[in-house]
Design a protein around this motif. Structure first.
Motif, PDB file in Angstrom:
ATOM      1  N   ALA A 151     -13.447  -3.557   4.070  1.00 35.60           N
ATOM      2  CA  ALA A 151     -14.279  -2.554   4.711  1.00 35.60           C
ATOM      3  C   ALA A 151     -14.586  -1.786   3.601  1.00 35.60           C
ATOM      4  O   ALA A 151     -15.754  -1.126   3.571  1.00 35.60           O
ATOM      5  CB  ALA A 151     -13.359  -1.576   5.459  1.00 35.60           C
ATOM      6  N   ALA A 152     -13.981  -1.283   2.545  1.00 32.64           N
ATOM      7  CA  ALA A 152     -14.510  -0.599   1.454  1.00 32.64           C
ATOM      8  C   ALA A 152     -15.591  -1.290   0.774  1.00 32.64           C
ATOM      9  O   ALA A 152     -16.713  -0.434   0.412  1.00 32.64           O
ATOM     10  CB  ALA A 152     -13.277  -0.230   0.618  1.00 32.64           C
ATOM     11  N   ALA A 155     -18.546  -1.040   2.810  1.00 38.62           N
ATOM     12  CA  ALA A 155     -19.574   0.194   2.886  1.00 38.62           C
ATOM     13  C   ALA A 155     -19.785   0.318   1.435  1.00 38.62           C
ATOM     14  O   ALA A 155     -21.137   1.038   1.620  1.00 38.62           O
ATOM     15  CB  ALA A 155     -18.234   1.320   2.851  1.00 38.62           C
ATOM     16  N   ALA A 156     -19.460  -0.103   0.251  1.00 42.22           N
ATOM     17  CA  ALA A 156     -20.018   0.273  -0.991  1.00 42.22           C
ATOM     18  C   ALA A 156     -21.339  -0.609  -1.224  1.00 42.22           C
ATOM     19  O   ALA A 156     -22.157  -0.054  -1.683  1.00 42.22           O
ATOM     20  CB  ALA A 156     -18.917  -0.013  -2.085  1.00 42.22           C
TER      21      ALA A 156
ATOM     22  N   LEU B  83      -5.434   0.487  -1.699  1.00 36.48           N
ATOM     23  CA  LEU B  83      -6.998   0.806  -2.126  1.00 36.48           C
ATOM     24  C   LEU B  83      -6.910   2.428  -2.391  1.00 36.48           C
ATOM     25  O   LEU B  83      -7.422   2.472  -3.558  1.00 36.48           O
ATOM     26  CB  LEU B  83      -7.810   0.611  -0.907  1.00 36.48           C
ATOM     27  CG  LEU B  83      -8.785  -0.470  -0.656  1.00 36.48           C
ATOM     28  CD1 LEU B  83      -9.564  -0.327   0.295  1.00 36.48           C
ATOM     29  CD2 LEU B  83      -9.576  -0.608  -2.148  1.00 36.48           C
ATOM     30  N   ALA B 148     -21.191   6.121  -3.491  1.00 38.41           N
ATOM     31  CA  ALA B 148     -20.390   4.942  -3.193  1.00 38.41           C
ATOM     32  C   ALA B 148     -19.125   4.880  -3.151  1.00 38.41           C
ATOM     33  O   ALA B 148     -18.424   4.205  -2.130  1.00 38.41           O
ATOM     34  CB  ALA B 148     -21.066   3.746  -4.154  1.00 38.41           C
ATOM     35  N   ALA B 151     -18.200   6.691   0.047  1.00 36.94           N
ATOM     36  CA  ALA B 151     -18.396   5.538   1.223  1.00 36.94           C
ATOM     37  C   ALA B 151     -17.275   4.833   1.275  1.00 36.94           C
ATOM     38  O   ALA B 151     -16.532   4.182   2.396  1.00 36.94           O
ATOM     39  CB  ALA B 151     -19.639   4.939   1.056  1.00 36.94           C
ATOM     40  N   ALA B 152     -16.928   4.221   0.157  1.00 39.74           N
ATOM     41  CA  ALA B 152     -15.667   3.211   0.358  1.00 39.74           C
ATOM     42  C   ALA B 152     -14.494   3.835   0.609  1.00 39.74           C
ATOM     43  O   ALA B 152     -13.629   3.083   1.431  1.00 39.74           O
ATOM     44  CB  ALA B 152     -15.634   2.535  -1.093  1.00 39.74           C
ATOM     45  N   LEU B 153     -14.074   4.956   0.155  1.00 37.44           N
ATOM     46  CA  LEU B 153     -12.780   5.571   0.651  1.00 37.44           C
ATOM     47  C   LEU B 153     -12.897   5.848   1.951  1.00 37.44           C
ATOM     48  O   LEU B 153     -11.975   5.662   2.707  1.00 37.44           O
ATOM     49  CB  LEU B 153     -12.753   6.931  -0.264  1.00 37.44           C
ATOM     50  CG  LEU B 153     -11.439   7.422  -0.587  1.00 37.44           C
ATOM     51  CD1 LEU B 153     -10.488   6.513  -0.939  1.00 37.44           C
ATOM     52  CD2 LEU B 153     -11.510   8.619  -1.492  1.00 37.44           C
ATOM     53  N   ALA B 155     -14.394   4.492   4.356  1.00 36.87           N
ATOM     54  CA  ALA B 155     -14.174   3.127   5.148  1.00 36.87           C
ATOM     55  C   ALA B 155     -12.635   2.705   5.141  1.00 36.87           C
ATOM     56  O   ALA B 155     -12.285   2.401   6.184  1.00 36.87           O
ATOM     57  CB  ALA B 155     -15.037   2.160   4.518  1.00 36.87           C
ATOM     58  N   ALA B 156     -12.207   3.207   4.103  1.00 34.29           N
ATOM     59  CA  ALA B 156     -10.789   2.477   3.846  1.00 34.29           C
ATOM     60  C   ALA B 156      -9.613   3.245   4.425  1.00 34.29           C
ATOM     61  O   ALA B 156      -8.782   2.912   4.887  1.00 34.29           O
ATOM     62  CB  ALA B 156     -10.600   2.420   2.335  1.00 34.29           C
TER      63      ALA B 156
END
Lengths: 230, 230
Positions: A151-152, A155-156, B83, B148, B151-153, B155-156
């Motif tokens: 998922a991360a 998203a990235a 993560l 970025a 966003a990744a964070l 999402a996680a």
DNA sequence: CCTCGTCGGATTGCATGCAAAGTAGGGGTT
DNA sequence: AACCCCTACTTTGCATGCAATCCGACGAGG
């Protein structure tokens, strides 16, 4: 590959492809009726798809003013590669102990196919490389079996240029990229997570160099065009 | 804090709060008409909100069968903390050189306030800790100025239990958690990225231990309940 | 007694209509 | 000539209606 059942999902997939494939340039306006006509559905599924793409960061929506394809700066692009250089090697290492012989063979087939269509010469077909590359990386993501990491990463990565094409690769970088795929297969076959991780790190660094250069060129090109029209 | 203008955004925010706050338990059914009545809007904005929450991973949608609040396994929860333990320390280190004195003071105020309401005694208010904690971490995310990574964070982290509450903290873990916030402020003030990174790593590890334990307990509880009803 | 098929109620998926916000262009005033 | 306001058009936001799908229950057949 299961085909989406609902009209909204087909619309979502279609729009994603239009954006990722470059048919809709960054900053392009996305009118609801226009897209609805183009895709043969009503505005409702289009709205739903746009909304989800906005959540993914692929499009930007301003209330009462509609949606546009998302734009990004060189700094953001570099940030994306910062992240990929952490997440994808980690993910690749995760995939190593979970790869069964059949999986390795499948990845090997993809890597070989990429060598075929990517080799310089009359049969070179850079467009064919895109789906193969996606299949390769998606397969690795699936093998890692780590939903949060996936998922991360998703998203990235979504800023679309990242996945878009190989047209910007110079010959040396392309050769390296293809070799990396084969080497990852070798690391998987050897069951060596550290090796796989290292190769993927190189792979991302190589892609980063190519993409940042391409983005810089594109930005200066659009800047010049804007000056001309102004 | 800008209040959302459109009905759909208000619905999205309201649903997110209902889920994050635990008013809607994982696995709970989300009927469109029910939610529409409850929130005083029509089904259209509800559908849009559900669709976006599905993209974020907070709810699961099965075509023609409606939406449910997403569920997660202990393994997935541990994956999330894997993560976080990579991303958040990195992000914190990023924030250090960008923090201006005013930012540090703001974070300091939040940390102090958390000490006040979190201290054992008659004035302890664990519920008040939740928004303060979110504010603290969100502030750090903003300071890092790394879209970025953010966003990744996001999402996680979305699996909601992660942010939910402090009710499951035992006293020692809670004391550690509060101390970490103060220590992060100190590291920011000292301009020491490595220090900040290290503290955040500890902070996540501490939270991980608490959350995994709580999730295990909750899972066995629901398992027992299911056995009883069966 | 169990399995399979069918019917009814409920819910989702999508299209369409209407109101509100926004945008552009022209005319009037300073 | 520059500025502002007002009007007409375009587009989005939301509500509602209808068709399609799904779930549960009941009854027939094995």
């Amino acid at each position: 590959m299961t085909r989406p059942q609902t009209s909204a999902e087909r619309t979502l997939a279609a729009l994603r492809e239009l954006i990722m494939g470059g048919d809709l340039a960054p900053g392009a306006r996305l009118g609801e009726v226009e897209l609805a006509d183009r895709l043969g559905v009503s505005r409702t599924p289009v709205r739903e798809a746009l909304s989800r793409l906005a959540a993914e960061g692929l499009v930007e929506v301003v209330p009462n003013r509609g949606a546009r394809v998302a734009t990004w700066t060189v700094a953001e692009l570099e940030g994306v590669f910062d992240l990929r250089s952490v997440l994808e090697p980690q993910l690749t290492a995760h995939a190593v102990p979970r790869a069964r012989p059949a999986d390795v063979e499948e990845l090997d087939a993809l890597a070989r196919r990429m060598h075929e269509v990517g080799a310089p010469g009359p049969d070179q077909d850079l467009d064919a490389l895109v789906p193969l590359n996606r299949a390769f990386h998606d397969r690795l993501v699936a093998l890692a079996a780590h939903p949060a990491l996936a998922a991360a990463l998703a998203a990235a990565i979504h800023p679309p240029i990242v996945r878009r094409n190989f047209l910007t690769y110079d010959e040396a970088s392309l050769r390296r990229s293809l070799a990396h795929h084969s080497e990852i297969v070798a690391a998987l076959r050897a069951g060596d997570p550290a090796w796989a991780r290292a190769v993927m790190t190189s792979h991302i660094a190589n892609a980063r160099a190519v993409m940042v250069r391409a983005a810089r060129l594109q930005m200066t090109a659009t800047a010049i065009r804007q000056e001309e029209t102004a």
